[in-house]
Design an enzyme around this catalytic site. Sequence first.
Site, PDB file in Angstrom:
ATOM      1  N   HIS A  15     -15.870  55.137  53.589  1.00  0.00           N
ATOM      2  CA  HIS A  15     -16.116  54.123  54.610  1.00  0.00           C
ATOM      3  C   HIS A  15     -15.831  54.730  55.982  1.00  0.00           C
ATOM      4  CE1 HIS A  15     -11.742  53.480  54.903  1.00  0.00           C
ATOM      5  NE2 HIS A  15     -11.752  53.572  53.573  1.00  0.00           N
ATOM      6  N   ALA A  16     -15.752  53.928  57.015  1.00  0.00           N
ATOM      7  CA  ALA A  16     -15.710  54.415  58.400  1.00  0.00           C
ATOM      8  C   ALA A  16     -14.597  55.422  58.693  1.00  0.00           C
ATOM      9  CB  ALA A  16     -15.610  53.233  59.360  1.00  0.00           C
TER      10      ALA A  16
END
Length: 87
Positions: A15-16
């Site tokens: 994810h980010a």
Amino acid sequence: MVRFNVEITVSGGLHARPASVLVNLLNQYRSSVKMIYNDKQANGKSILSVMALGAKTGDEMTFEVEGIDEQETASALQSLFQRNFAV
């Protein structure tokens, strides 16, 4: 070219935050990095490209590193996964 597989062990997948850590690391090197996951390919130096792969915890991913500093790049990348993205 250096080619190797890794298992995504970071919680929540790429994810980010872990994608950002990965891209920031790879942009310190000159070699190109191709990430291959579920028949999709991504530029390892592009956060949008990395996140678009949708790699989850427990999945396996292939990396292809090519360039003048490919050995150093591959080593740094493998180390990042071994320490579970701790910076």
